[in-house]
Design a protein around this motif. Structure first.
Motif, PDB file in Angstrom:
ATOM      1  N   TYR A  21       2.616  11.180   3.200  1.00 17.33           N
ATOM      2  CA  TYR A  21       3.655  12.195   3.003  1.00 17.33           C
ATOM      3  C   TYR A  21       5.052  11.581   3.049  1.00 17.33           C
ATOM      4  O   TYR A  21       5.950  12.017   2.321  1.00 17.33           O
ATOM      5  N   TRP A  22       5.227  10.561   3.899  1.00 16.27           N
ATOM      6  CA  TRP A  22       6.498   9.828   3.907  1.00 16.27           C
ATOM      7  C   TRP A  22       6.703   9.107   2.591  1.00 16.27           C
ATOM      8  O   TRP A  22       7.817   8.977   2.101  1.00 16.27           O
ATOM      9  N   ASP A  23       5.625   8.613   2.010  1.00 15.01           N
ATOM     10  CA  ASP A  23       5.668   7.928   0.720  1.00 15.01           C
ATOM     11  C   ASP A  23       5.957   8.933  -0.398  1.00 15.01           C
ATOM     12  O   ASP A  23       6.718   8.650  -1.328  1.00 15.01           O
ATOM     13  N   ALA A  64      -6.829  10.094  -1.773  1.00 18.84           N
ATOM     14  CA  ALA A  64      -7.292   9.195  -2.829  1.00 18.84           C
ATOM     15  C   ALA A  64      -6.913   7.731  -2.607  1.00 18.84           C
ATOM     16  O   ALA A  64      -7.348   6.879  -3.387  1.00 18.84           O
ATOM     17  N   THR A  65      -6.125   7.445  -1.588  1.00 24.54           N
ATOM     18  CA  THR A  65      -5.696   6.060  -1.363  1.00 24.54           C
ATOM     19  C   THR A  65      -5.816   5.717   0.121  1.00 24.54           C
ATOM     20  O   THR A  65      -6.107   6.576   0.952  1.00 24.54           O
ATOM     21  N   ASP A  66      -5.536   4.467   0.429  1.00 27.13           N
ATOM     22  CA  ASP A  66      -5.504   4.040   1.829  1.00 27.13           C
ATOM     23  C   ASP A  66      -4.070   3.977   2.348  1.00 27.13           C
ATOM     24  O   ASP A  66      -3.778   3.258   3.298  1.00 27.13           O
ATOM     25  N   SER A  67      -3.175   4.751   1.738  1.00 31.82           N
ATOM     26  CA  SER A  67      -1.780   4.775   2.164  1.00 31.82           C
ATOM     27  C   SER A  67      -1.695   5.189   3.630  1.00 31.82           C
ATOM     28  O   SER A  67      -2.230   6.231   4.009  1.00 31.82           O
ATOM     29  N   PRO A  68      -1.008   4.400   4.449  1.00 38.21           N
ATOM     30  CA  PRO A  68      -0.883   4.758   5.859  1.00 38.21           C
ATOM     31  C   PRO A  68       0.154   5.857   6.111  1.00 38.21           C
ATOM     32  O   PRO A  68       0.165   6.460   7.182  1.00 38.21           O
ATOM     33  N   GLN A  80       0.809  -1.223   0.000  1.00 37.87           N
ATOM     34  CA  GLN A  80       0.000   0.000   0.000  1.00 37.87           C
ATOM     35  C   GLN A  80       0.843   1.274   0.000  1.00 37.87           C
ATOM     36  O   GLN A  80       0.410   2.314   0.478  1.00 37.87           O
ATOM     37  N   LEU A  81       2.034   1.206  -0.556  1.00 43.06           N
ATOM     38  CA  LEU A  81       2.852   2.398  -0.770  1.00 43.06           C
ATOM     39  C   LEU A  81       2.669   2.792  -2.237  1.00 43.06           C
ATOM     40  O   LEU A  81       3.505   2.525  -3.089  1.00 43.06           O
ATOM     41  N   TYR A  82       1.534   3.402  -2.512  1.00 41.59           N
ATOM     42  CA  TYR A  82       1.134   3.640  -3.893  1.00 41.59           C
ATOM     43  C   TYR A  82       2.014   4.658  -4.610  1.00 41.59           C
ATOM     44  O   TYR A  82       2.218   4.550  -5.819  1.00 41.59           O
ATOM     45  N   GLY A  83       2.523   5.629  -3.886  1.00 42.41           N
ATOM     46  CA  GLY A  83       3.448   6.574  -4.497  1.00 42.41           C
ATOM     47  C   GLY A  83       4.703   5.865  -4.960  1.00 42.41           C
ATOM     48  O   GLY A  83       5.155   6.032  -6.098  1.00 42.41           O
ATOM     49  N   GLU A  84       5.271   5.051  -4.092  1.00 44.94           N
ATOM     50  CA  GLU A  84       6.469   4.286  -4.458  1.00 44.94           C
ATOM     51  C   GLU A  84       6.166   3.297  -5.575  1.00 44.94           C
ATOM     52  O   GLU A  84       6.972   3.105  -6.478  1.00 44.94           O
ATOM     53  N   ILE A  98       9.534   1.571   8.945  1.00 47.25           N
ATOM     54  CA  ILE A  98       8.172   1.699   9.473  1.00 47.25           C
ATOM     55  C   ILE A  98       7.281   0.586   8.915  1.00 47.25           C
ATOM     56  O   ILE A  98       6.448   0.030   9.619  1.00 47.25           O
ATOM     57  N   LYS A  99       7.481   0.245   7.644  1.00 49.13           N
ATOM     58  CA  LYS A  99       6.690  -0.812   6.995  1.00 49.13           C
ATOM     59  C   LYS A  99       7.246  -2.215   7.280  1.00 49.13           C
ATOM     60  O   LYS A  99       6.675  -3.197   6.847  1.00 49.13           O
TER      61      LYS A  99
END
Length: 172
Positions: A100-102, A93-97, A31-35, A140-141
């Motif tokens: 901003y870190w992503d 827009a996502t469920d990224s936890p 769920q790191l959609y940016g990455e 963290i992940k």
């Protein structure tokens, strides 16, 4: 791949394509959609970088070079403006936890890859900073093997910076 970049070997770019595809799958699952999205962009940038290194200036390979002031402003400005925008998008827009870190290493990695593709020596300190932030994000992940890999990228980037500085000095 990083050693190939340090040594300016064209094979670094196909290796970048392969590693980006694999990491894209890992990050999407986590769920790191940016990455994850960044990896698709990296695949396209790797093809562009490969072309730039092989035929970047009038059909001849690019030399190592320094960014001018305008390049610095564009690099830092693009990062400063795009980071919060992407973070806000990922947050809403996502469920990224960790939106901003992503977003920070995502945006900065695009900037650094463009710098690398143009053989700007300044890509190396960008990668050092990006990798340091990425180590924290992946810790963290609990992506422990990726933490070790990105931690190893930090001294590799410092080494690449030194090698390219030596080449730049010899060309002067």
């Amino acid at each position: 791949m990083v050693i190939g970049n340090q040594r300016q070997w064209l094979v670094a770019w196909p290796l970048a394509i392969a590693s980006s595809a694999l990491y894209g799958l890992l990050f999407w699952h986590g769920q790191l959609y940016g990455e994850a999205s960044l990896q698709l962009f990296f695949i396209a940038l790797a093809a562009w970088g490969w072309w730039q290194w092989a035929r970047g200036q009038a059909g001849q390979a690019l030399p190592v070079q320094r960014m001018d002031r305008r390049g610095w402003i564009a690099s830092l400005g693009a990062t400063a403006v795009s980071w919060p925008l992407l973070g806000a998008f990922l947050d809403h827009a996502t469920d990224s936890p960790l939106p901003y870190w992503d977003a920070l290493p995502t945006v900065a990695s695009v900037v650094a890859t463009v710098q690398l593709g143009r053989k700007f020596i300044e890509n190396w300190p960008f990668w050092i900073a990006i990798n340091a932030v990425s180590v924290a994000l992946f810790a963290i992940k609990a992506y422990w093997l990726t933490v070790l890999l990105y931690a190893a990228f930090i001294p590799l980037a410092a080494w690449g910076w030194r090698l390219w500085a030596r080449e730049l000095k010899a060309a002067a």
